[in-house]
Design a protein around this motif. Structure first.
Motif, PDB file in Angstrom:
ATOM      1  N   THR A  95       0.730  -1.221  -0.198  1.00 37.07           N
ATOM      2  CA  THR A  95       0.054  -0.074   0.147  1.00 37.07           C
ATOM      3  C   THR A  95       0.992   1.326   0.054  1.00 37.07           C
ATOM      4  OG1 THR A  95      -0.096  -0.107   2.362  1.00 37.07           O
ATOM      5  CG2 THR A  95      -1.875  -1.053   1.151  1.00 37.07           C
ATOM      6  N   GLU A  96       2.102   1.241  -0.069  1.00 37.63           N
ATOM      7  CA  GLU A  96       3.088   2.388  -0.030  1.00 37.63           C
ATOM      8  C   GLU A  96       3.790   2.205  -1.071  1.00 37.63           C
ATOM      9  OE1 GLU A  96       4.672   3.738   3.967  1.00 37.63           O
ATOM     10  OE2 GLU A  96       6.601   2.873   3.088  1.00 37.63           O
ATOM     11  N   ALA A  97       4.417   3.373  -1.554  1.00 35.31           N
ATOM     12  CA  ALA A  97       5.810   3.763  -2.516  1.00 35.31           C
ATOM     13  C   ALA A  97       6.434   4.767  -2.005  1.00 35.31           C
ATOM     14  CB  ALA A  97       5.009   4.027  -3.845  1.00 35.31           C
ATOM     15  N   ARG A  98       7.693   4.670  -2.107  1.00 36.01           N
ATOM     16  CA  ARG A  98       8.687   5.682  -1.963  1.00 36.01           C
ATOM     17  C   ARG A  98       9.659   6.023  -2.847  1.00 36.01           C
ATOM     18  NH1 ARG A  98       9.899   6.254   3.792  1.00 36.01           N
ATOM     19  NH2 ARG A  98       8.054   5.363   5.097  1.00 36.01           N
ATOM     20  N   LEU A  99       9.808   7.303  -3.262  1.00 37.63           N
ATOM     21  CA  LEU A  99      10.663   7.725  -4.297  1.00 37.63           C
ATOM     22  C   LEU A  99      11.659   8.562  -3.767  1.00 37.63           C
ATOM     23  CD1 LEU A  99       7.796   8.465  -7.046  1.00 37.63           C
ATOM     24  CD2 LEU A  99       9.171   6.190  -6.739  1.00 37.63           C
ATOM     25  N   LEU A 100      12.951   8.724  -4.283  1.00 37.89           N
ATOM     26  CA  LEU A 100      13.946   9.873  -3.995  1.00 37.89           C
ATOM     27  C   LEU A 100      14.196  10.618  -5.137  1.00 37.89           C
ATOM     28  CD1 LEU A 100      15.999   7.610  -1.723  1.00 37.89           C
ATOM     29  CD2 LEU A 100      14.678   9.202  -0.818  1.00 37.89           C
ATOM     30  N   GLU A 101      14.255  11.919  -4.940  1.00 39.92           N
ATOM     31  CA  GLU A 101      14.667  12.647  -5.936  1.00 39.92           C
ATOM     32  C   GLU A 101      15.781  13.782  -5.456  1.00 39.92           C
ATOM     33  OE1 GLU A 101      13.921  12.697  -9.275  1.00 39.92           O
ATOM     34  OE2 GLU A 101      12.486  11.441  -9.257  1.00 39.92           O
ATOM     35  N   MET A 102      16.495  14.364  -6.097  1.00 41.08           N
ATOM     36  CA  MET A 102      17.511  15.567  -5.792  1.00 41.08           C
ATOM     37  C   MET A 102      17.035  16.637  -6.507  1.00 41.08           C
ATOM     38  SD  MET A 102      19.987  14.917  -3.824  1.00 41.08           S
ATOM     39  CE  MET A 102      20.781  16.584  -4.195  1.00 41.08           C
ATOM     40  N   VAL A 103      16.890  17.820  -5.612  1.00 45.31           N
ATOM     41  CA  VAL A 103      16.346  18.922  -6.201  1.00 45.31           C
ATOM     42  C   VAL A 103      17.443  19.554  -7.149  1.00 45.31           C
ATOM     43  CG1 VAL A 103      15.446  21.262  -5.901  1.00 45.31           C
ATOM     44  CG2 VAL A 103      14.693  19.229  -4.385  1.00 45.31           C
ATOM     45  N   PHE A 104      17.552  19.826  -8.146  1.00 45.56           N
ATOM     46  CA  PHE A 104      18.816  20.358  -9.080  1.00 45.56           C
ATOM     47  C   PHE A 104      17.874  21.846  -9.638  1.00 45.56           C
ATOM     48  CE2 PHE A 104      19.608  16.001  -9.508  1.00 45.56           C
ATOM     49  CZ  PHE A 104      21.019  15.800  -9.194  1.00 45.56           C
TER      50      PHE A 104
ATOM     51  N   GLN B 186      16.945  23.953  -3.551  1.00 48.82           N
ATOM     52  CA  GLN B 186      17.995  23.258  -4.267  1.00 48.82           C
ATOM     53  C   GLN B 186      19.151  22.615  -3.598  1.00 48.82           C
ATOM     54  OE1 GLN B 186      19.408  25.724  -7.558  1.00 48.82           O
ATOM     55  NE2 GLN B 186      21.431  24.831  -7.242  1.00 48.82           N
ATOM     56  N   GLY B 187      19.242  21.385  -3.960  1.00 45.88           N
ATOM     57  CA  GLY B 187      20.544  20.645  -3.269  1.00 45.88           C
ATOM     58  C   GLY B 187      19.894  19.715  -2.095  1.00 45.88           C
ATOM     59  N   GLN B 188      18.686  19.747  -1.926  1.00 47.74           N
ATOM     60  CA  GLN B 188      17.952  18.828  -0.730  1.00 47.74           C
ATOM     61  C   GLN B 188      17.739  17.492  -1.650  1.00 47.74           C
ATOM     62  OE1 GLN B 188      15.122  21.416   1.003  1.00 47.74           O
ATOM     63  NE2 GLN B 188      16.310  21.194   2.982  1.00 47.74           N
TER      64      GLN B 188
ATOM     65  N   VAL C 284      -0.023  11.646  -0.013  1.00 46.24           N
ATOM     66  CA  VAL C 284       1.399  11.552  -0.208  1.00 46.24           C
ATOM     67  C   VAL C 284       2.041  12.704   0.509  1.00 46.24           C
ATOM     68  CG1 VAL C 284       2.864  12.148  -2.469  1.00 46.24           C
ATOM     69  CG2 VAL C 284       0.621  11.089  -2.556  1.00 46.24           C
ATOM     70  N   GLU C 285       3.194  12.542   0.853  1.00 44.43           N
ATOM     71  CA  GLU C 285       3.804  13.869   1.655  1.00 44.43           C
ATOM     72  C   GLU C 285       5.414  13.907   0.830  1.00 44.43           C
ATOM     73  OE1 GLU C 285       4.242  12.719   5.786  1.00 44.43           O
ATOM     74  OE2 GLU C 285       5.260  11.031   5.437  1.00 44.43           O
ATOM     75  N   LEU C 286       5.825  15.123   0.939  1.00 43.56           N
ATOM     76  CA  LEU C 286       7.096  15.194   0.365  1.00 43.56           C
ATOM     77  C   LEU C 286       8.362  15.481   1.904  1.00 43.56           C
ATOM     78  CD1 LEU C 286       6.731  17.370  -2.749  1.00 43.56           C
ATOM     79  CD2 LEU C 286       7.107  14.895  -2.529  1.00 43.56           C
ATOM     80  N   ILE C 287       9.318  14.748   1.975  1.00 40.79           N
ATOM     81  CA  ILE C 287      10.082  15.236   3.066  1.00 40.79           C
ATOM     82  C   ILE C 287      11.298  15.449   2.460  1.00 40.79           C
ATOM     83  CG2 ILE C 287      11.444  14.051   5.238  1.00 40.79           C
ATOM     84  CD1 ILE C 287       8.919  11.845   4.546  1.00 40.79           C
ATOM     85  N   ALA C 288      12.020  16.711   2.874  1.00 40.18           N
ATOM     86  CA  ALA C 288      13.159  17.348   2.413  1.00 40.18           C
ATOM     87  C   ALA C 288      14.125  16.937   3.283  1.00 40.18           C
ATOM     88  CB  ALA C 288      12.970  18.856   2.227  1.00 40.18           C
ATOM     89  N   GLU C 289      15.291  16.412   2.903  1.00 38.06           N
ATOM     90  CA  GLU C 289      16.481  16.265   3.789  1.00 38.06           C
ATOM     91  C   GLU C 289      17.769  16.868   3.360  1.00 38.06           C
ATOM     92  OE1 GLU C 289      19.219  12.336   4.567  1.00 38.06           O
ATOM     93  OE2 GLU C 289      17.045  11.800   4.115  1.00 38.06           O
ATOM     94  N   ASP C 290      18.383  17.547   4.220  1.00 29.40           N
ATOM     95  CA  ASP C 290      19.797  17.995   4.163  1.00 29.40           C
ATOM     96  C   ASP C 290      20.666  17.014   3.909  1.00 29.40           C
ATOM     97  OD1 ASP C 290      22.291  19.171   5.072  1.00 29.40           O
ATOM     98  OD2 ASP C 290      21.241  20.955   4.449  1.00 29.40           O
ATOM     99  N   LEU C 291      21.382  16.740   2.992  1.00 30.94           N
ATOM    100  CA  LEU C 291      22.489  15.503   2.945  1.00 30.94           C
ATOM    101  C   LEU C 291      23.562  15.732   3.987  1.00 30.94           C
ATOM    102  CD1 LEU C 291      22.483  14.822  -0.719  1.00 30.94           C
ATOM    103  CD2 LEU C 291      21.576  13.526   0.980  1.00 30.94           C
ATOM    104  N   LEU C 292      23.871  16.961   4.222  1.00 28.64           N
ATOM    105  CA  LEU C 292      25.174  16.943   5.131  1.00 28.64           C
ATOM    106  C   LEU C 292      24.841  16.932   6.652  1.00 28.64           C
ATOM    107  CD1 LEU C 292      27.005  20.066   3.210  1.00 28.64           C
ATOM    108  CD2 LEU C 292      27.402  17.670   2.893  1.00 28.64           C
TER     109      LEU C 292
ATOM    110  N   THR D 296       9.018  17.318   6.873  1.00 30.12           N
ATOM    111  CA  THR D 296       7.884  17.231   6.003  1.00 30.12           C
ATOM    112  C   THR D 296       7.553  18.440   5.452  1.00 30.12           C
ATOM    113  OG1 THR D 296       7.112  15.123   6.972  1.00 30.12           O
ATOM    114  CG2 THR D 296       5.640  16.265   5.731  1.00 30.12           C
ATOM    115  N   CYS D 297       7.683  18.977   4.207  1.00 29.58           N
ATOM    116  CA  CYS D 297       7.208  20.232   3.766  1.00 29.58           C
ATOM    117  C   CYS D 297       6.151  20.160   2.822  1.00 29.58           C
ATOM    118  CB  CYS D 297       8.418  20.361   2.634  1.00 29.58           C
ATOM    119  SG  CYS D 297       9.942  20.436   3.372  1.00 29.58           S
ATOM    120  N   THR D 298       5.660  19.192   2.508  1.00 24.57           N
ATOM    121  CA  THR D 298       4.255  19.071   1.367  1.00 24.57           C
ATOM    122  C   THR D 298       3.445  17.928   1.845  1.00 24.57           C
ATOM    123  OG1 THR D 298       5.400  20.424  -0.206  1.00 24.57           O
ATOM    124  CG2 THR D 298       3.566  19.556  -0.967  1.00 24.57           C
ATOM    125  N   ARG D 299       2.178  18.092   1.951  1.00 29.34           N
ATOM    126  CA  ARG D 299       1.193  16.914   1.959  1.00 29.34           C
ATOM    127  C   ARG D 299       0.124  17.112   0.940  1.00 29.34           C
ATOM    128  NH1 ARG D 299       1.715  14.168   7.103  1.00 29.34           N
ATOM    129  NH2 ARG D 299       3.253  15.258   8.475  1.00 29.34           N
TER     130      ARG D 299
END
Length: 132
Positions: free
Chosen positions: A10-19, A70-72, A92-100, A106-109
């Motif tokens: 019942t779940e899907a997870r995708l990862l994207e970099m913000v370029f 950008q860069g998250q 659906v939710e968007l979770i932003a992560e600082d890689l460093l 959670t930024c968007t739902r």
């Protein structure tokens, strides 16, 4: 622990970099790009659950609470939360992560309604969620 083969995911997870090509003049993620990633994840979650062709019927209240920069790294998480006869509601939710730093927010739902289709493109019945 692996779920039984008969249990539909019942779940899907995708990862994207913000370029840079994903951002506006402020260096934050375009709303349209966020919606596209959310719709894609909703499509995958609903398709995996129904094991049928699905299409988007509508998106409901999408709340952009924090900017994504950008860069998250963005993790898009979609979950089938309700099932009708031929429709599925997907949160659906968007979770932003600082890689460093590893900080995550959670930024968007939003919620998407997906419709299952048969081989002729007509609405097709979907199995109820387990426990319903």
């Amino acid at each position: 622990m692996t779920p039984p083969a008969s249990a539909a995911p019942t779940e899907a997870r995708l990862l994207e970099m913000v370029f840079p090509d994903h951002t506006n003049h402020l260096g934050t993620l375009f709303g349209g790009q966020a919606l596209a990633w959310m719709d894609k994840a909703a499509f995958i979650a609903a398709s995996r659950y129904a094991r049928l062709t699905v299409v988007t019927a509508r998106s409901e209240q999408v709340d952009f609470t924090l900017p994504i920069r950008q860069g998250q790294l963005v993790e898009t998480v979609a979950r089938v939360v309700a099932v009708g006869r031929t429709s599925m509601q997907v949160e659906v939710e968007l979770i932003a992560e600082d890689l460093l730093s590893g900080e995550r927010e959670t930024c968007t739902r939003g919620r998407f309604v997906m419709i299952a289709l048969d081989s002729r493109g007509r609405p097709a019945q979907v199995a109820p969620l387990p426990g319903d």
